[in-house]
Design an enzyme around this catalytic site. Structure first.
Site, short mmCIF file in Angstrom:
data_model
loop_
_atom_site.label_atom_id
_atom_site.label_comp_id
_atom_site.label_asym_id
_atom_site.label_seq_id
_atom_site.Cartn_x
_atom_site.Cartn_y
_atom_site.Cartn_z
N ASP A 108 -10.16 -7.49 -3.29
CA ASP A 108 -8.81 -7.64 -2.78
C ASP A 108 -7.91 -6.92 -3.78
OD1 ASP A 108 -6.63 -8.45 -1.29
OD2 ASP A 108 -6.67 -10.51 -2.02
N ASP B 207 -3.98 -7.38 -4.37
CA ASP B 207 -3.01 -8.24 -5.03
C ASP B 207 -3.65 -9.55 -5.49
OD1 ASP B 207 -0.95 -6.34 -4.50
OD2 ASP B 207 -0.81 -7.10 -2.46
N TYR C 210 4.48 -8.41 -2.64
CA TYR C 210 4.83 -7.17 -1.95
C TYR C 210 5.01 -5.99 -2.90
CZ TYR C 210 5.56 -10.65 1.65
OH TYR C 210 5.38 -11.70 2.50
N ASN D 158 -4.76 -7.12 2.60
CA ASN D 158 -3.71 -7.42 3.57
C ASN D 158 -2.39 -6.89 3.01
OD1 ASN D 158 -5.51 -8.82 5.22
ND2 ASN D 158 -4.97 -10.82 4.36
N GLN D 159 -1.67 -6.15 3.82
CA GLN D 159 -0.39 -5.58 3.38
C GLN D 159 0.69 -5.86 4.42
OE1 GLN D 159 0.38 -4.05 0.37
NE2 GLN D 159 -1.62 -4.82 -0.22
N SER D 160 0.97 -7.14 4.62
CA SER D 160 1.96 -7.52 5.63
C SER D 160 3.37 -7.08 5.27
CB SER D 160 1.93 -9.03 5.89
OG SER D 160 2.40 -9.74 4.77
N HIS E 236 -0.53 -5.63 9.31
CA HIS E 236 0.02 -6.56 10.30
C HIS E 236 0.53 -7.86 9.70
CE1 HIS E 236 -3.11 -4.10 12.44
NE2 HIS E 236 -1.98 -3.75 13.06
N CYS F 79 -4.35 -10.05 14.57
CA CYS F 79 -5.22 -8.88 14.61
C CYS F 79 -6.59 -9.25 14.05
CB CYS F 79 -4.61 -7.75 13.79
SG CYS F 79 -4.47 -8.16 12.04
N CYS G 224 -8.12 -7.24 11.80
CA CYS G 224 -8.31 -6.63 10.49
C CYS G 224 -7.77 -7.48 9.35
CB CYS G 224 -7.72 -5.22 10.45
SG CYS G 224 -5.99 -5.05 10.88
#
Length: 127
Positions: free
Chosen positions: A11, A13, A22, A54-56, A94, A100, A102
């Protein structure tokens, strides 16, 4: 015996860098202590290294895909300078509410890497 390749999935972050929420600028990106040594040890033990993240923040509009990809290029180059080869980076832009396939903990990013690189998940690790 399996013919698949061993993978170390990281992962971003919280594992590769300190999770300050972020992160999308290199001046805010602080590598975690020991990450380069971990990766070098993994490579010596014949693991291919992948990042699944994950990059929301992209979906939230905090930063763009281009911002993420620019930071990504810089990060991969830092790894290269330290003797670490990152095979590929998979990311989910997302929101959690998008449902989703992914976004971790769902497995689409890992599944895609497995197909593209003939990985043996039974001999692989995700951190």
């Amino acid at each position: 015996m399996s013919s698949g390749v061993k993978a170390l999935f990281l992962d971003r972050d919280g594992v590769i860098n300190i999770d300050n929420g972020y992160v999308y600028k290199k001046e805010d990106f602080i590598f975690n202590d020991g990450i380069f040594e971990l990766c070098i040890t993994a490579q010596k033990n014949k693991f291919k290294i992948f990042i699944v993240t994950n990059q929301s923040g992209i979906g939230r509009g905090y930063y763009s895909d281009l911002d993420f990809l620019s930071l990504n290029t810089w990060m991969i180059n830092v790894f290269k300078k330290k003797g670490v080869n990152i095979e590929n980076v998979y990311y989910c832009p997302h929101l959690p509410t998008d449902n989703c396939n992914c976004r971790k903990p769902k497995t689409e990013m890992v599944d895609l890497a497995t197909q593209q690189y003939n990985l043996d998940l039974s001999r692989s690790i995700l951190i």
